[in-house]
Design a protein around this motif. Structure first.
Motif, short mmCIF file in Angstrom:
data_model
loop_
_atom_site.label_atom_id
_atom_site.label_comp_id
_atom_site.label_asym_id
_atom_site.label_seq_id
_atom_site.Cartn_x
_atom_site.Cartn_y
_atom_site.Cartn_z
N ASP A 218 1.07 -1.15 -0.13
CA ASP A 218 0.09 0.10 -0.44
C ASP A 218 1.37 1.35 -0.10
O ASP A 218 1.63 1.47 0.86
N ARG B 168 -6.39 3.36 10.44
CA ARG B 168 -7.89 2.97 10.34
C ARG B 168 -8.75 3.29 11.82
O ARG B 168 -8.64 2.37 11.56
N ASP C 38 -12.42 5.81 5.39
CA ASP C 38 -11.75 6.65 4.63
C ASP C 38 -12.36 7.09 3.85
O ASP C 38 -12.88 7.66 3.03
N ARG D 73 -15.13 9.58 2.30
CA ARG D 73 -13.85 10.66 1.12
C ARG D 73 -15.57 10.52 0.47
O ARG D 73 -15.79 11.58 -0.62
N ASP E 144 -3.94 11.66 -0.63
CA ASP E 144 -2.09 11.07 -0.03
C ASP E 144 -1.24 12.22 -0.03
O ASP E 144 -0.55 12.59 0.13
C1 GAL Z 1 -5.85 6.00 3.77
C2 GAL Z 1 -4.76 5.77 2.69
C3 GAL Z 1 -4.80 4.82 1.29
C4 GAL Z 1 -5.09 3.74 2.38
C5 GAL Z 1 -5.46 3.78 3.19
C6 GAL Z 1 -5.36 2.23 3.68
O1 GAL Z 1 -6.01 7.22 4.67
O2 GAL Z 1 -5.50 7.67 1.59
O3 GAL Z 1 -3.90 5.20 0.30
O4 GAL Z 1 -3.57 4.06 2.55
O5 GAL Z 1 -5.01 4.83 4.38
O6 GAL Z 1 -6.46 2.41 4.72
#
Ligand code: GAL
Length: 338
Positions: free
Chosen positions: A51, A133, A199, A203, A283
């Protein structure tokens, strides 16, 4: 006389032994002392190494812990890859507990069934720093918030509503508000991250809300799950451009990795960002910041991995020192349009 001397000797030896064997870091949450330095063992469980954003995050976490290690205190960090598999992550947590970690930093695989994982760490009395998370209770409710009342548990993150709102505002603030063909509505596609993740949910919701709150009319052509992955972003965007052609005016991506994929498909379809289509992500990956500068991406939102990882480490250190910690630590997002 001899007897008295032997007694004194025995007493001195006992005292010396007691001093050496004394509990390291008395008054703190643990740690062990050898060769002068106190060592704290910290287990870090990441939901998935594969990731982009979490890779930046975990590298910075490690570097910052290293920078805080010195002659009197050392942080022994073990970072493990959950491979996006909750069963795997549960095993890793069990191992951390049996290895006697002094603190655990946890980036959950599954936020909707986190209660068991969180419970066992709490029961083991190990300080728990949840990152990136935010968990939900097993029923999708907020029951885990009760757990946060535990003095040794907290969540460090960013409020995803803010990032969604910023994405919407970037489009709202364009001269044509993203309505390329001037038909009075903004026709968009939405490429979502992991759907059970707040998230992704926030979003998706708040990017559009920023437009409707401004009195603009929107039309959703398609909304697909890209699971935060570049290849999925590319595939979804390519399919939508093939299906809807020039109707697609804005491509909203829940993160930059998917926006990078979408950018490839936009170019392949002969479309031009900033002229006949708009593209936003979240990001502020280095590559995407450069694209925003070059105009090949409309905008992104900085998800501050440095601020978040440093906060997570600082809070961990506080907990290790036996200091009290708050329930939540929030780090702001920042809009990036040039
Ligand atoms: C978010 C991020 C994503 C991914 C995700 C994983 O905050 O913008 O790119 O990393 O977390 O949960």
């Amino acid at each position: 006389m001899k007897k008295a001397l032997a007694l004194i000797l025995a007493l001195v030896m006992t005292l010396a032994l007691a001093a050496c064997g004394g509990k390291a870091g008395a008054g703190t949450s643990g740690g062990s002392a050898s060769s002068g330095a106190k060592t704290y063992k910290v287990g870090v469980a990441i939901y998935q190494f594969d990731d982009n954003f979490m890779t930046l995050y975990r590298n910075e976490l490690q570097n910052y812990f290293n920078s805080l290690s010195n002659d009197s205190v050392k942080y022994d960090i073990t970072i493990v890859d959950g491979k996006n598999d909750m069963a795997e992550q549960n095993n890793q947590i069990d191992n951390f507990i049996s290895q006697g970690m002094d603190a655990i930093i946890l980036n959950l695989v599954q936020t909707s069934s986190a209660d068991a994982a969180i419970d066992k760490i709490v029961k083991a009395g190990i300080p728990l720093i949840l990152i990136n998370r935010e968990p939900l209770g097993d029923n999708g409710d907020e029951s885990y918030k009760g757990i946060l009342d535990n003095a040794k548990v907290c969540y460090v993150g960013a409020d995803a509503r803010q990032s969604g709102t910023y994405q919407g505002e970037i489009i709202r603030d364009l001269a044509n508000h993203g309505d390329v063909n001037g038909d009075g509505k903004i026709s968009y596609i939405m490429i979502e991250g992991d759907p059970e993740n707040v998230d992704a949910q926030y979003r998706t919701e708040f990017s559009i809300k920023a437009l409707t709150d401004a009195g603009l009319t929107v039309e959703c052509l398609d909304d697909q799950i890209g699971n935060w992955a570049q290849a999925k972003g590319q595939e979804i965007c390519a399919n939508d451009l093939a299906k809807y052609g020039n109707q697609v005016e804005v491509v909203f991506c829940n993160n930059d990795a998917m926006a990078l994929g979408a950018a490839t498909s936009i170019t392949a379809a002969g479309r031009t960002v900033g002229t006949d289509i708009y593209l936003v992500g979240v990001d502020a990956l280095e590559e995407c910041q450069q694209m925003v500068q070059a105009g090949t991406m409309t905008g992104t939102v900085l998800n501050d991995h440095i601020g978040q990882s440093h906060t997570a480490v600082d809070v961990t250190v506080k907990a290790l020192n036996g200091e009290s910690i708050q329930n939540y630590y929030w780090v702001d997002y920042v809009k990036v349009t040039k």
